[in-house]
Motif scaffolding. Structure first.
Motif, PDB file in Angstrom:
ATOM      1  N   UNK A 128     -49.935  45.908 -19.463  1.00  0.00           N
ATOM      2  CA  UNK A 128     -51.351  46.048 -19.110  1.00  0.00           C
ATOM      3  C   UNK A 128     -52.160  46.035 -20.402  1.00  0.00           C
ATOM      4  N   UNK A 129     -53.177  45.175 -20.506  1.00  0.00           N
ATOM      5  CA  UNK A 129     -53.981  45.136 -21.743  1.00  0.00           C
ATOM      6  C   UNK A 129     -54.752  46.419 -21.999  1.00  0.00           C
ATOM      7  N   UNK A 130     -54.994  47.238 -20.944  1.00  0.00           N
ATOM      8  CA  UNK A 130     -55.817  48.431 -21.114  1.00  0.00           C
ATOM      9  C   UNK A 130     -55.156  49.686 -20.559  1.00  0.00           C
ATOM     10  N   UNK A 131     -53.839  49.653 -20.375  1.00  0.00           N
ATOM     11  CA  UNK A 131     -53.107  50.816 -19.866  1.00  0.00           C
ATOM     12  C   UNK A 131     -53.631  51.287 -18.512  1.00  0.00           C
ATOM     13  N   UNK A 132     -54.046  50.320 -17.691  1.00  0.00           N
ATOM     14  CA  UNK A 132     -54.544  50.619 -16.357  1.00  0.00           C
ATOM     15  C   UNK A 132     -54.363  49.375 -15.494  1.00  0.00           C
ATOM     16  N   UNK A 133     -54.407  49.518 -14.158  1.00  0.00           N
ATOM     17  CA  UNK A 133     -54.267  48.329 -13.297  1.00  0.00           C
ATOM     18  C   UNK A 133     -55.327  47.296 -13.618  1.00  0.00           C
ATOM     19  N   UNK A 134     -55.068  45.995 -13.380  1.00  0.00           N
ATOM     20  CA  UNK A 134     -53.837  45.487 -12.772  1.00  0.00           C
ATOM     21  C   UNK A 134     -52.707  45.374 -13.786  1.00  0.00           C
ATOM     22  N   UNK A 135     -51.480  45.687 -13.317  1.00  0.00           N
ATOM     23  CA  UNK A 135     -50.302  45.547 -14.140  1.00  0.00           C
ATOM     24  C   UNK A 135     -49.753  44.123 -13.986  1.00  0.00           C
ATOM     25  N   UNK A 136     -49.018  43.680 -14.960  1.00  0.00           N
ATOM     26  CA  UNK A 136     -48.431  42.338 -14.909  1.00  0.00           C
ATOM     27  C   UNK A 136     -46.997  42.408 -15.401  1.00  0.00           C
ATOM     28  N   UNK A 137     -46.121  41.645 -14.746  1.00  0.00           N
ATOM     29  CA  UNK A 137     -44.791  41.456 -15.310  1.00  0.00           C
ATOM     30  C   UNK A 137     -44.901  40.399 -16.402  1.00  0.00           C
ATOM     31  N   UNK A 138     -44.099  40.548 -17.424  1.00  0.00           N
ATOM     32  CA  UNK A 138     -44.162  39.625 -18.551  1.00  0.00           C
ATOM     33  C   UNK A 138     -42.789  39.522 -19.182  1.00  0.00           C
ATOM     34  N   UNK A 139     -42.551  38.417 -19.851  1.00  0.00           N
ATOM     35  CA  UNK A 139     -41.340  38.280 -20.655  1.00  0.00           C
ATOM     36  C   UNK A 139     -41.709  38.539 -22.106  1.00  0.00           C
ATOM     37  N   UNK A 140     -40.857  39.279 -22.781  1.00  0.00           N
ATOM     38  CA  UNK A 140     -41.025  39.564 -24.205  1.00  0.00           C
ATOM     39  C   UNK A 140     -39.816  38.973 -24.920  1.00  0.00           C
ATOM     40  N   UNK A 141     -40.076  37.985 -25.767  1.00  0.00           N
ATOM     41  CA  UNK A 141     -38.987  37.222 -26.387  1.00  0.00           C
ATOM     42  C   UNK A 141     -39.072  37.323 -27.905  1.00  0.00           C
ATOM     43  N   UNK A 142     -37.901  37.478 -28.508  1.00  0.00           N
ATOM     44  CA  UNK A 142     -37.836  37.510 -29.966  1.00  0.00           C
ATOM     45  C   UNK A 142     -38.286  36.171 -30.537  1.00  0.00           C
ATOM     46  N   UNK A 143     -39.199  36.215 -31.494  1.00  0.00           N
ATOM     47  CA  UNK A 143     -39.692  34.990 -32.125  1.00  0.00           C
ATOM     48  C   UNK A 143     -38.606  34.382 -33.009  1.00  0.00           C
ATOM     49  N   UNK A 144     -38.456  33.061 -32.912  1.00  0.00           N
ATOM     50  CA  UNK A 144     -37.455  32.343 -33.697  1.00  0.00           C
ATOM     51  C   UNK A 144     -38.176  31.458 -34.720  1.00  0.00           C
ATOM     52  N   UNK A 145     -37.977  31.699 -36.013  1.00  0.00           N
ATOM     53  CA  UNK A 145     -38.586  30.821 -37.023  1.00  0.00           C
ATOM     54  C   UNK A 145     -38.051  29.394 -36.892  1.00  0.00           C
TER      55      UNK A 145
END
Length: 416
Positions: A128-145
Motif C-alpha cells: 500500500x503506498x499510504x499504509x491504508x486501503x486499497x491494498x495491492x498484491x505485488x511481486x518484489x524481485x531482486x534486481x539483476x545488474x
C-alpha cells in the motif's frame, strides 16, 4: 504537625489564574500543526526472501521514492534503488486476470529448481503506498545488474547454455510472452529471464517463444540439461504451487503438468527444444500439435467413459472463462478401467468393481472456448488421471510425425 499541613497542601487543587491574568496562547503561524504523512506499507505473503522484503520495507518507510520503470506492468513497475523491482499486480478486491500476474512471477521463481534457469529471487507481498486501503498484491524481485536486453543484440552473442535453460523454463510454464525485451543480457552473453506474469495460463493457449528461431534452440541438449529435465516431477511441482500459492487457479497447475510431461517425453525421444517449441505453437490450421494430442486424449477418455460429443453455443468472448464451443459430456454410466485380475460385474445402478460401485460425475471431460483454447477445469480427478494416461500413450506417434515432417522439409529444400 508539619506532616499534616503538608498533606493538606497536597490534597488542595492547584491554584488557577483569573481570566484577566491568563496568558494568551496563540498557535504559531509560521509552523502550522500538520498530520505526518502515511508511509508505504509492505508485508510478505509468499516466496520467503525475508531479508529482501525487510530491505524494501525499510527503503520505503524511510521516505525514499521508488523510480518508475517505463513500459512496466499495467499498474506500473518501480525500481527500489539498485536492489529490487516492485510490480503491483492489482487491488486485493480485483477479480481480473491481471491479479494473477504477481502470483505467476513468484511461481516461476519457486519452480526454477536449483536456480537452473536463473529466475531472479521473487516474493509475493502486500503493498500500500499510504499504509491504508486499497491494498495491492505485488511481486518484489531482486534486481539483476545487466548491460542490455536481448532486443539490443543479435542471438549470435548468446550462449547455447543460457538459451536452453530459458527455453526449458518457458516450455514447462507455457510462457505466452517470451519476447527479447524480457531477457536480460549480462557480460559474457549469459541471459536472465524476467517478467513471468503471463506464464502458467489457465488454459492451453498459443505461446510466444522468441528463442524458437534462434539457432541455439536447434542444438541438442547437453547431458546435464537432459538429466535436469528427467528429474523434473510435475506432480511434485503441482504440490509446491498448492502449498505456497493456494490462490493460483488449479487449472494453471494442470497446464504445468501437461507441459512438463510433454517436455520430458520429447527430450527422451531425442527432440530439440526447437522441435518442442514448434509443436506447442499453433500452425496455419489454428492448432498446435500439443493441442491436437490433448483433443485426441480427451476423445479416448470419452470413449472409455461412454461419453458422447456435444456442441453447445457459448456466450464467451475469448476470455479465460469464455463460452464452451465443444465439450465431451457423459451420457451413460461410465466404464471404469481396471487392472487385470479384478472382477467386474454389471449392476442396474452402475459398475460394480471388486464389490464396490464406482461412478464418475457428469462433468465435461474437456472444455474448448470460442478462441480454441483448451481448459482442464471441468475434469474431475478420475477423468484427469485417465486423460494423462491417454495423453502419454499418444505422444510417441506425435514425436514420430515431427521427425518425419522435418526430414520431408530437408529433402524438399535440398532438391532445390
Amino acid at each position: 504537625m508539619a506532616v499534616s499541613s503538608h498533606r493538606r497542601l497536597l490534597s488542595q487543587p492547584p491554584p488557577t489564574l483569573p481570566p484577566s491574568s491568563s496568558p494568551s496562547l496563540h498557535r504559531s503561524l509560521s509552523s502550522p500543526c500538520q498530520t505526518p504523512p502515511r508511509l508505504p506499507f509492505l508485508d510478505l505473503l509468499a516466496g520467503g526472501l525475508h531479508s529482501l522484503v525487510a530491505q524494501a520495507s525499510f527503503f520505503l518507510s524511510s521516505g525514499a521514492l521508488p523510480t518508475p520503470i517505463p513500459g512496466g506492468s499495467p499498474l506500473g513497475a518501480f525500481q527500489l534503488s539498485s536492489f529490487a523491482i516492485l510490480k503491483p499486480s492489482s487491488s486485493s478486491s480485483s477479480s481480473s486476470s491481471c491479479s494473477y500476474a504477481a502470483l505467476r512471477e513468484v511461481a516461476a521463481f519457486l519452480l526454477d529448481h536449483r536456480d537452473f534457469s536463473g529466475v531472479p529471487p521473487t516474493a509475493l507481498v502486500l503493498f500500500s503506498p499510504s499504509n491504508s486501503p486499497p491494498w495491492a498484491t505485488a511481486s518484489l524481485q531482486r534486481y539483476v545488474p545487466h548491460s542490455c536486453d536481448a532486443a539490443d543484440l543479435g542471438p549470435s552473442t548468446f550462449t547455447v547454455r543460457s538459451v536452453h535453460r530459458i527455453a526449458i523454463l518457458d516450455v514447462r510454464l507455457l510462457n505466452l510472452d517470451r519476447h527479447a525485451g524480457n531477457i536480460l543480457v549480462q557480460r559474457g552473453g549469459e541471459l536472465v529471464p524476467i517478467d513471468h506474469g503471463l506464464c502458467l495460463p489457465q488454459r492451453l493457449e498459443d505461446p510466444y517463444f522468441e528463442w524458437l528461431h534462434w539457432p541455439q534452440s536447434s542444438v541438442g541438449l547437453s547431458q546435464e540439461e537432459m538429466e535436469y529435465v528427467q528429474r523434473l516431477d510435475p506432480f511434485e511441482d503441482l504440490e509446491v504451487l498448492r502449498r505456497e500459492l493456494p490462490m493460483l487457479a488449479e487449472q494453471s497447475g494442470r497446464v504445468l503438468v501437461v507441459c512438463t510431461i510433454f517436455l520430458k517425453r520429447a527430450v527422451a525421444a531425442g527432440l530439440t527444444l526447437a522441435d518442442v517449441g514448434a509443436m506447442m505453437t499453433r500452425d496455419l490450421s489454428g492448432q498446435s500439435e500439443l493441442e491436437r494430442v490433448c483433443r485426441q486424449a480427451a476423445a479416448a477418455v470419452a470413449v472409455e467413459l461412454h461419453c458422447e460429443a456435444e456442441i453447445s453455443g457459448g456466450s464467451g468472448g475469448g476470455g479465460e472463462e469464455g463460452g464452451v464451443v465443444g465439450c465431451l459430456v457423459q451420457r451413460k454410466p461410465p466404464k471404469v478401467p481396471m487392472k487385470k485380475g479384478r472382477k467386474e460385474e454389471e449392476s442396474g445402478k452402475g459398475k460394480v468393481v471388486g464389490g464396490r460401485t464406482k461412478s464418475v460425475s457428469s462433468s465435461c471431460v474437456l472444455k474448448v472456448s470460442q478462441d480454441g483454447c483448451i481448459s482442464f477445469k471441468r475434469m474431475n480427478e478420475e477423468e484427469w488421471q485417465l486423460f494423462l494416461e491417454a495423453f502419454g500413450e499418444l505422444l510417441p506417434a506425435a514425436f514420430e510425425r515431427r521427425r518425419r515432417n522435418k526430414q520431408g522439409r530437408i529433402v524438399t529444400s535440398c532438391s532445390f
